[in-house]
Scaffold this active site. Structure first.
Site, PDB file in Angstrom:
ATOM      1  N   ASP A  39       0.829  -1.476  -0.014  1.00 53.32           N
ATOM      2  CA  ASP A  39      -0.055   0.140  -0.256  1.00 53.32           C
ATOM      3  C   ASP A  39       0.892   1.021   0.114  1.00 53.32           C
ATOM      4  OD1 ASP A  39      -2.370   1.347   0.008  1.00 53.32           O
ATOM      5  OD2 ASP A  39      -2.576   1.187   2.146  1.00 53.32           O
ATOM      6  N   HIS A  56       2.869   2.655  -8.945  1.00 51.59           N
ATOM      7  CA  HIS A  56       2.591   1.258  -9.149  1.00 51.59           C
ATOM      8  C   HIS A  56       4.020   0.881  -9.641  1.00 51.59           C
ATOM      9  CE1 HIS A  56      -1.280   1.531  -7.629  1.00 51.59           C
ATOM     10  NE2 HIS A  56      -1.681   2.318  -8.741  1.00 51.59           N
ATOM     11  N   LEU A 150      11.017 -21.030  -3.771  1.00 51.87           N
ATOM     12  CA  LEU A 150      10.245 -20.025  -3.238  1.00 51.87           C
ATOM     13  C   LEU A 150       8.879 -19.935  -3.882  1.00 51.87           C
ATOM     14  CD1 LEU A 150       9.860 -17.433  -1.367  1.00 51.87           C
ATOM     15  CD2 LEU A 150      10.722 -16.191  -3.145  1.00 51.87           C
TER      16      LEU A 150
HETATM   17  C1  FPP Z   1      -2.118  -0.019  -3.478  1.00 51.51           C
HETATM   18  O1  FPP Z   1      -1.534   1.190  -3.345  1.00 51.51           O
HETATM   19  C2  FPP Z   1      -1.532  -0.827  -4.673  1.00 51.51           C
HETATM   20  C3  FPP Z   1      -2.185  -1.310  -5.744  1.00 51.51           C
HETATM   21  C4  FPP Z   1      -3.550  -1.536  -5.564  1.00 51.51           C
HETATM   22  C5  FPP Z   1      -1.411  -2.193  -6.780  1.00 51.51           C
HETATM   23  C6  FPP Z   1      -0.270  -2.825  -6.359  1.00 51.51           C
HETATM   24  C7  FPP Z   1       0.512  -3.346  -7.528  1.00 51.51           C
HETATM   25  C8  FPP Z   1       1.807  -3.550  -7.656  1.00 51.51           C
HETATM   26  C9  FPP Z   1       2.846  -2.920  -6.843  1.00 51.51           C
HETATM   27  C10 FPP Z   1       2.316  -4.193  -8.958  1.00 51.51           C
HETATM   28  C11 FPP Z   1       2.669  -5.761  -8.808  1.00 51.51           C
HETATM   29  C12 FPP Z   1       2.691  -6.563  -9.851  1.00 51.51           C
HETATM   30  C13 FPP Z   1       2.755  -7.800  -9.958  1.00 51.51           C
HETATM   31  C14 FPP Z   1       2.827  -8.424 -11.198  1.00 51.51           C
HETATM   32  C15 FPP Z   1       2.366  -8.607  -8.930  1.00 51.51           C
HETATM   33  P1  FPP Z   1      -2.596   2.456  -3.460  1.00 51.51           P
HETATM   34  O2  FPP Z   1      -2.597   2.714  -4.916  1.00 51.51           O
HETATM   35  O3  FPP Z   1      -3.851   1.735  -2.732  1.00 51.51           O
HETATM   36  O4  FPP Z   1      -1.735   3.689  -2.784  1.00 51.51           O
HETATM   37  P2  FPP Z   1      -2.612   4.747  -1.950  1.00 51.51           P
HETATM   38  O5  FPP Z   1      -3.144   4.303  -0.813  1.00 51.51           O
HETATM   39  O6  FPP Z   1      -1.372   5.632  -1.713  1.00 51.51           O
HETATM   40  O7  FPP Z   1      -3.420   5.511  -2.875  1.00 51.51           O
END
Ligand code: FPP
Length: 262
Positions: A39, A56, A150
């Site tokens: 997050d 992201h 893993l």
């Molecule tokens: C939450 O942060 C994050 C997500 C909803 C997406 C997480 C995905 C990745 C890091 C990509 C991973 C890739 C693979 C293939 C596994 P947020 O957008 O809610 O952040 P905020 O709370 O600051 O708005």
């Protein structure tokens, strides 16, 4: 405010100190299964005047770093929350970006993950994913199915309550078909119907990003998991921070409802 992680992020600019930290962590019990709620990507990007998508993208880089160090430490399972059943409510543009990003990451990283002995396992309701993502996901699972260094569980269109409902439905069906009796319904049977069937429950859950909640993630599996929350945003959560969290975990006494050891 950020505590041990904050300090850790400023430390270890030179590699020798980092190697010392690894050795220190390896002297004690390493968690078998670590779960992550990635997050804070959006806020990380906003703080830098960048679009949320950049957050992201930066998040993927950290995930790769975490997989690498986990392998080095001997962690056997990682479960990471990439997209929840609720995330479809986000603006279409962001959902589309995330789906394209998943597709790209699976395409670009598959061979490396495979060479490193990582078994990719997607947990979630695969049917609703765009065809391109579905194809890459199936390809990744098929290609890495015999690896055992893993296990990397990636939660995509995942919801903990839906997962439990699905397991209960299957049990109900077996009951109606007289394949089992009421007494056969126990924790083991419910666990067997979950996506994490045959895997140990997480020892440690780490949620960066400042929120202190579980957000429908692994509701059944987290029953006795040690929880770690930090204000650091996911793209700032690096391997040093991870080692510091493991050190914190190693100080904890897990009693599983029992009494303190004398
Ligand atoms: C939450 O942060 C994050 C997500 C909803 C997406 C997480 C995905 C990745 C890091 C990509 C991973 C890739 C693979 C293939 C596994 P947020 O957008 O809610 O952040 P905020 O709370 O600051 O708005």
């Amino acid at each position: 405010m950020w505590g041990i992680i904050d300090k850790a992020l400023d430390k270890f600019k030179d590699n020798s100190t980092f190697e010392d930290l690894i050795l220190e962590v390896k002297k004690k019990e390493i968690p078998t299964h670590v779960a992550f709620i990635m997050d804070g990507n959006g806020r990380w990007a906003k703080r830098r005047g960048l679009p949320r998508s950049a957050g992201h993208q930066a998040g993927v880089k950290i995930l790769k770093e975490i997989v690498k160090i986990s392998k080095e430490l001997g962690i056997k399972y990682i479960t990471t929350y990439a997209f929840s059943t609720e995330n479809w409510k986000r603006p279409e543009k962001e959902v589309n970006f995330l789906m394209k990003l998943f597709e790209k990451v699976f395409l670009e990283e598959l061979e490396k993950l495979n060479q490193e002995g990582v078994k990719v396992n997607i947990i979630g309701y695969k049917e609703r994913l765009p065809q391109g993502v579905k194809d890459k996901v199936e390809q990744a699972m098929e290609r890495t199915k015999n690896n055992d260094t893993l296990v990397l569980n990636i939660a995509l269109d995942y919801g903990g309550r839906s997962e439990i409902i699905e397991s209960v439905r299957n049990i109900g069906k077996s009951l109606i078909d007289s394949e089992i009796s009421l007494e056969d319904i126990d924790e083991k049977l419910i666990s067997q119907g979950l996506y994490t069937n045959q895997q140990p429950d997480p020892d440690l859950l780490i949620r960066p990003g400042g929120e202190k909640r579980i957000s429908n993630f692994l509701l059944w599996q987290l029953a006795y998991t040690e929880l770690y929350f930090t204000d650091v945003y996911w793209p700032d959560f690096n391997k040093v921070a991870f080692l510091e969290v493991i050190k914190d975990y190693q100080q904890r006494e897990r009693r599983f409802g029992g009494l303190k050891k004398k």
